[in-house]
Design a protein around this motif. Structure first.
Motif, PDB file in Angstrom:
ATOM      1  N   SER A   1      -1.181  -3.637  -5.803  1.00  0.00           N
ATOM      2  CA  SER A   1      -2.562  -3.670  -5.316  1.00  0.00           C
ATOM      3  C   SER A   1      -3.483  -3.187  -6.435  1.00  0.00           C
ATOM      4  O   SER A   1      -3.048  -2.464  -7.338  1.00  0.00           O
ATOM      5  CB  SER A   1      -2.715  -2.738  -4.110  1.00  0.00           C
ATOM      6  N   ILE A   2      -4.753  -3.543  -6.324  1.00  0.00           N
ATOM      7  CA  ILE A   2      -5.765  -2.917  -7.193  1.00  0.00           C
ATOM      8  C   ILE A   2      -5.708  -1.393  -7.011  1.00  0.00           C
ATOM      9  O   ILE A   2      -6.002  -0.625  -7.920  1.00  0.00           O
ATOM     10  CB  ILE A   2      -7.178  -3.487  -6.882  1.00  0.00           C
ATOM     11  N   ALA A   3      -5.248  -0.982  -5.804  1.00  0.00           N
ATOM     12  CA  ALA A   3      -5.141   0.459  -5.503  1.00  0.00           C
ATOM     13  C   ALA A   3      -4.077   1.146  -6.362  1.00  0.00           C
ATOM     14  O   ALA A   3      -4.066   2.368  -6.457  1.00  0.00           O
ATOM     15  CB  ALA A   3      -4.803   0.648  -4.018  1.00  0.00           C
TER      16      ALA A   3
ATOM     17  N   TYR B   1      -9.396   5.353  -5.109  1.00  0.00           N
ATOM     18  CA  TYR B   1     -10.724   5.443  -4.506  1.00  0.00           C
ATOM     19  C   TYR B   1     -10.736   6.573  -3.479  1.00  0.00           C
ATOM     20  O   TYR B   1      -9.666   6.974  -2.980  1.00  0.00           O
ATOM     21  CB  TYR B   1     -11.141   4.096  -3.871  1.00  0.00           C
TER      22      TYR B   1
ATOM     23  N   TYR C   1      -2.155   6.200  -0.208  1.00  0.00           N
ATOM     24  CA  TYR C   1      -1.940   4.741  -0.317  1.00  0.00           C
ATOM     25  C   TYR C   1      -1.968   4.329  -1.791  1.00  0.00           C
ATOM     26  O   TYR C   1      -1.087   3.594  -2.261  1.00  0.00           O
ATOM     27  CB  TYR C   1      -2.988   3.962   0.483  1.00  0.00           C
TER      28      TYR C   1
ATOM     29  N   GLY D   1      -6.995  -7.410  -4.938  1.00  0.00           N
ATOM     30  CA  GLY D   1      -8.066  -6.578  -4.382  1.00  0.00           C
ATOM     31  C   GLY D   1      -8.133  -6.865  -2.886  1.00  0.00           C
ATOM     32  O   GLY D   1      -7.102  -6.959  -2.214  1.00  0.00           O
TER      33      GLY D   1
ATOM     34  N   PHE E   1      -4.475  -5.810   7.582  1.00  0.00           N
ATOM     35  CA  PHE E   1      -4.337  -4.583   6.802  1.00  0.00           C
ATOM     36  C   PHE E   1      -5.301  -3.466   7.265  1.00  0.00           C
ATOM     37  O   PHE E   1      -4.888  -2.323   7.466  1.00  0.00           O
ATOM     38  CB  PHE E   1      -4.592  -4.936   5.322  1.00  0.00           C
TER      39      PHE E   1
ATOM     40  N   ARG F   1      -4.714   0.086   8.993  1.00  0.00           N
ATOM     41  CA  ARG F   1      -5.202   1.323   8.352  1.00  0.00           C
ATOM     42  C   ARG F   1      -5.963   2.186   9.354  1.00  0.00           C
ATOM     43  O   ARG F   1      -5.797   3.396   9.393  1.00  0.00           O
ATOM     44  CB  ARG F   1      -6.102   0.966   7.163  1.00  0.00           C
TER      45      ARG F   1
HETATM   46  C1  8X3 Z   1      -5.355  -3.081  -0.473  1.00  0.00           C
HETATM   47  C2  8X3 Z   1      -6.604  -3.094  -1.245  1.00  0.00           C
HETATM   48  O1  8X3 Z   1      -8.561  -1.694  -2.042  1.00  0.00           O
HETATM   49  O2  8X3 Z   1      -8.098  -1.722   0.348  1.00  0.00           O
HETATM   50  O3  8X3 Z   1      -4.293  -2.692  -1.273  1.00  0.00           O
HETATM   51  O4  8X3 Z   1      -6.675  -0.511  -1.146  1.00  0.00           O
HETATM   52  S1  8X3 Z   1      -7.507  -1.680  -1.002  1.00  0.00           S
END
Ligand code: 8X3
Ligand code: NDP
Length: 257
Positions: A144-146, A151, A157, A188, A194, A198
């Motif tokens: 992931s970008i994560a 953030y 995560y 992203g 998802f 979350r």
């Molecule tokens: C899911 C993208 O930016 O919501 O991995 O974490 S983000």
């Protein structure tokens, strides 16, 4: 481009989102699919849809990737026609909560770490030895970008996805000298279940994540995964970062509202 005709592709988290989109594009490409997830009815619905559209062979696994002995048993008891897995797509994953670390929920942490890191490791550990023995195979991990940028509230995560990035890099190194390929696909913002997962089923809060932006679709990501899987056997795409045009980083999003 190599053909996927009759290649065996195991997709975890195939009951929704990116995993289901992968199932569709790989079925269209002629692959034999092993589809794994916990929600059995969803898998059956998808298999029926794919059978009608493409008529290919599909094997379903009701599997919780967090359960190591269940993963071992699922892989070791595959019928002989299904045991030689060519492509493993480690897609099962989730985020839980967006809390500050010092007020975080322990169960949310366990869910993310056990699924995103340990589940991916279990599948890899039980599937990759066969690939090495057969001198063919490809592991594709959903990062992931994560995993590149943390953030606020993303703490655990983002930590799990940073781990996926390191594990993909490490596996590539460990498989040097074999023909087995390793790819990390790192999207992203993709509109799937998802955010609902979350926010523990809060659909209104989940919808706000995508409000005023044009996010990636699961098919956009599946396209990229399919591209990585169909390169010439000597080509390894190590890492792909993709995001919507409306996104510039984990936190910079262009909202038209
Ligand atoms: C899911 C993208 O930016 O919501 O991995 O974490 S983000
Ligand atoms: P979805 O919630 O739509 O799908 C997640 C899938 O993972 C479901 O099929 C779910 O199936 C499965 N899953 C979750 N936990 C387990 C488990 N313990 N055992 C087996 N399967 C499990 O989300 P996405 O399609 O968006 O997510 C797919 C991957 O992409 C994840 O790894 C996610 O981190 C990653 N990703 C998502 C992005 C996004 O913005 N959506 C961006 C970057 C990466 P079931 O509940 O039936 O078990």
């Amino acid at each position: 481009m190599i053909s996927l005709e009759n290649q065996i592709v195991l997709i975890t988290g195939a009951s929704s989102g990116i995993g289901a989109a992968c199932a569709r594009i790989f079925a269209r490409g002629g692959a034999k699919l092993i589809l794994a997830a916990r929600r059995w009815e969803r898998l059956q619905q998808l298999a029926n849809e794919l059978n009608q559209l493409f008529g290919g062979e599909i094997h379903l696994l009701q599997l919780d990737v967090r359960d190591r002995s269940a993963v071992e048993s699922a892989i070791s008891t595959l019928p002989p026609d299904w045991s030689d897995i060519d492509i493993l797509i480690n897609n099962a994953g989730l985020s839980r909560g967006l809390d500050k670390l010092h007020t975080g929920d322990f169960q949310d942490w366990e869910d993310m770490i056990d699924t995103n890191i340990k589940g991916l490791l279990y599948l890899s550990r039980y599937v990759v030895p066969g690939m090495v023995n057969r001198s063919r195979g490809h592991v594709i991990n959903l990062g992931s970008i994560a995993g590149h940028q943390t953030y606020p509230g993303g703490n655990v995560y983002c930590g799990t996805k940073a781990a996926v990035r390191a594990i993909s890099e490490g596996l590539k190194q460990d498989l040097l000298g074999t023909p087995v390929r390793v790819t990390s696909v790192d999207p992203g913002m993709v509109e799937t279940e998802f955010s609902e997962v979350r926010f523990h089923g809060d659909t209104q809060r989940a919808a706000r994540v995508y409000q005023g932006v044009t996010p990636l679709t699961p098919d956009d990501v599946a396209d990229v995964i399919f591209f990585c899987a169909t390169r010439s056997p000597h080509v390894n795409i190590n890492e792909v970062v993709l995001m919507p045009v409306d996104q510039a980083s984990a936190t910079l999003v262009n909202r038209r509202i």
